[in-house]
Write a protein that holds these residues in place. Structure first.
Motif, mmCIF file in Angstrom:
data_model
loop_
_atom_site.group_PDB
_atom_site.id
_atom_site.type_symbol
_atom_site.label_atom_id
_atom_site.label_comp_id
_atom_site.label_asym_id
_atom_site.label_seq_id
_atom_site.Cartn_x
_atom_site.Cartn_y
_atom_site.Cartn_z
ATOM 1 N N MET A 1 0.822 -1.172 0.000
ATOM 2 C CA MET A 1 0.000 0.000 0.000
ATOM 3 C C MET A 1 0.881 1.256 0.000
ATOM 4 N N VAL A 2 1.975 1.248 0.785
ATOM 5 C CA VAL A 2 2.893 2.378 0.846
ATOM 6 C C VAL A 2 3.536 2.559 -0.527
ATOM 7 N N MET A 3 3.872 1.454 -1.144
ATOM 8 C CA MET A 3 4.485 1.525 -2.462
ATOM 9 C C MET A 3 3.517 2.151 -3.475
ATOM 10 N N PHE A 4 2.247 1.823 -3.392
ATOM 11 C CA PHE A 4 1.241 2.378 -4.277
ATOM 12 C C PHE A 4 1.116 3.880 -4.078
ATOM 13 N N VAL A 5 1.158 4.357 -2.852
ATOM 14 C CA VAL A 5 1.061 5.795 -2.547
ATOM 15 C C VAL A 5 2.302 6.515 -3.086
ATOM 16 N N VAL A 6 3.481 5.919 -2.940
ATOM 17 C CA VAL A 6 4.709 6.547 -3.423
ATOM 18 C C VAL A 6 4.669 6.665 -4.948
ATOM 19 N N VAL A 7 4.214 5.638 -5.630
ATOM 20 C CA VAL A 7 4.117 5.683 -7.096
ATOM 21 C C VAL A 7 3.084 6.722 -7.512
ATOM 22 N N LEU A 8 1.963 6.801 -6.826
ATOM 23 C CA LEU A 8 0.919 7.779 -7.129
ATOM 24 C C LEU A 8 1.428 9.204 -6.933
ATOM 25 N N VAL A 9 2.184 9.472 -5.885
ATOM 26 C CA VAL A 9 2.758 10.804 -5.639
ATOM 27 C C VAL A 9 3.801 11.117 -6.708
ATOM 28 N N ALA A 10 4.593 10.161 -7.095
ATOM 29 C CA ALA A 10 5.607 10.377 -8.136
ATOM 30 C C ALA A 10 4.940 10.718 -9.468
ATOM 31 N N ALA A 12 1.936 12.027 -9.825
ATOM 32 C CA ALA A 12 1.315 13.346 -9.663
ATOM 33 C C ALA A 12 2.354 14.457 -9.793
ATOM 34 N N MET A 13 3.572 14.224 -9.372
ATOM 35 C CA MET A 13 4.615 15.247 -9.455
ATOM 36 C C MET A 13 5.213 15.310 -10.866
ATOM 37 N N LEU A 14 5.317 14.187 -11.549
ATOM 38 C CA LEU A 14 5.926 14.172 -12.864
ATOM 39 C C LEU A 14 4.950 14.521 -13.993
ATOM 40 N N PRO A 16 2.684 17.081 -14.520
ATOM 41 C CA PRO A 16 2.745 18.453 -15.053
ATOM 42 C C PRO A 16 4.050 18.720 -15.810
ATOM 43 N N THR A 17 5.149 18.161 -15.333
ATOM 44 C CA THR A 17 6.428 18.358 -16.001
ATOM 45 C C THR A 17 6.413 17.667 -17.361
ATOM 46 N N LEU A 18 5.862 16.464 -17.439
ATOM 47 C CA LEU A 18 5.772 15.737 -18.698
ATOM 48 C C LEU A 18 4.833 16.457 -19.679
ATOM 49 N N ARG A 19 3.713 17.005 -19.183
ATOM 50 C CA ARG A 19 2.778 17.744 -20.029
ATOM 51 C C ARG A 19 3.448 19.000 -20.594
ATOM 52 N N ALA A 20 4.217 19.714 -19.778
ATOM 53 C CA ALA A 20 4.925 20.903 -20.248
ATOM 54 C C ALA A 20 5.958 20.529 -21.313
ATOM 55 N N TYR A 21 6.640 19.401 -21.134
ATOM 56 C CA TYR A 21 7.628 18.944 -22.101
ATOM 57 C C TYR A 21 6.972 18.653 -23.460
ATOM 58 N N VAL A 22 5.839 17.979 -23.442
ATOM 59 C CA VAL A 22 5.137 17.633 -24.680
ATOM 60 C C VAL A 22 4.639 18.904 -25.376
ATOM 61 N N ASN A 23 4.065 19.847 -24.619
ATOM 62 C CA ASN A 23 3.588 21.115 -25.195
ATOM 63 C C ASN A 23 4.744 21.914 -25.809
ATOM 64 N N GLN A 24 5.838 21.981 -25.105
ATOM 65 C CA GLN A 24 6.989 22.736 -25.606
ATOM 66 C C GLN A 24 7.604 22.063 -26.832
ATOM 67 N N ALA A 25 7.594 20.761 -26.892
ATOM 68 C CA ALA A 25 8.109 20.046 -28.063
ATOM 69 C C ALA A 25 7.227 20.359 -29.281
#
Length: 168
Positions: A1-10, A12-14, A16-25
Motif C-alpha cells: 500500500m505504501v508503495m502504491f502511494v509513493v508511485v501515485l505521488v511520483a 502526480a509530481m511528474l 505536469p512536467t511531462l505535459r509541459a515537455y510535450v507542449n513545448q516540443a
C-alpha cells in the motif's frame, strides 16, 4: 500500500512536467516550420533583389512597368479596336488610332507631358473644349485659378495699359 502511494505521488509530481515537455516540443516543431518558411521567403526575396543588380533586368522592368524607351526609339501605343471605341485627339480633333504616343508632347519634359495628359483626361467634346486652348493660347485662356486673362495685368510696352486694351 505504501508503495502504491509513493508511485501515485511520483506520477502526480511528474505529470505536469511531462505535459509541459510535450507542449513545448510541439511549439518547437511549429516554430521550426515557421523558421523554414521564413528562410524560404527570404531566399526568394533575395533572388528577386539580386535581379535588380542586373542592368538588363532594370531596363526590361522600366520598359514594361513605366513604358520607357531608349533614346532614338519610337514609342507606339497599341489599341484593341474592340475596346477602344471611337476616340478623338483633343489637340487635333482627329481620330486616335495606333501610332505615336502624343507626338505634340515629344519635346516636353516628362512632367509637362504628364500634366498635359491630366488636364485633358476624361474630358469629352471638341478639341478646343477639351484642352482649354493650345499651350500657345494660354495667355488669353482660362487660368488654373478660375480667373480669365493673363497673370501679368500690363503689357510690357506701356505701363498704363492692360491686356484687354482698356484703361488702367
Amino acid at each position: 500500500m505504501v508503495m502504491f502511494v509513493v508511485v501515485l505521488v511520483a506520477i502526480a509530481m511528474l505529470l505536469p512536467t511531462l505535459r509541459a515537455y510535450v507542449n513545448q516540443a510541439g511549439e518547437l516543431r511549429e516554430v521550426q516550420r515557421d523558421l523554414a518558411a521564413a528562410k524560404e521567403q527570404r531566399d526568394s526575396l533575395q533572388v528577386e533583389l539580386d535581379r535588380w543588380d542586373d542592368r538588363s533586368y532594370v531596363i526590361a522592368q522600366a520598359r514594361d512597368r513605366l513604358s520607357f524607351v531608349m533614346p532614338g526609339e519610337t514609342a507606339y501605343r497599341v489599341l484593341d479596336p474592340g475596346t477602344a471605341g471611337e476616340r478623338l485627339n483633343p489637340d487635333t480633333g482627329e481620330e486616335v488610332g495606333p501610332g505615336l504616343v502624343d507626338p505634340s508632347a515629344a519635346g516636353l519634359p516628362w512632367y509637362s507631358a504628364l500634366w498635359h495628359s491630366v488636364k485633358i483626361a476624361g474630358q469629352e467634346g471638341s478639341a478646343d473644349d477639351a484642352t482649354g486652348g493650345t499651350p500657345a493660347d494660354d495667355t488669353t485662356g482660362d487660368d488654373s485659378d478660375g480667373s480669365t486673362g493673363t497673370t501679368d495685368d500690363t503689357t510690357g510696352d506701356d505701363p498704363g495699359t492692360t491686356d484687354d486694351g482698356g484703361t488702367p
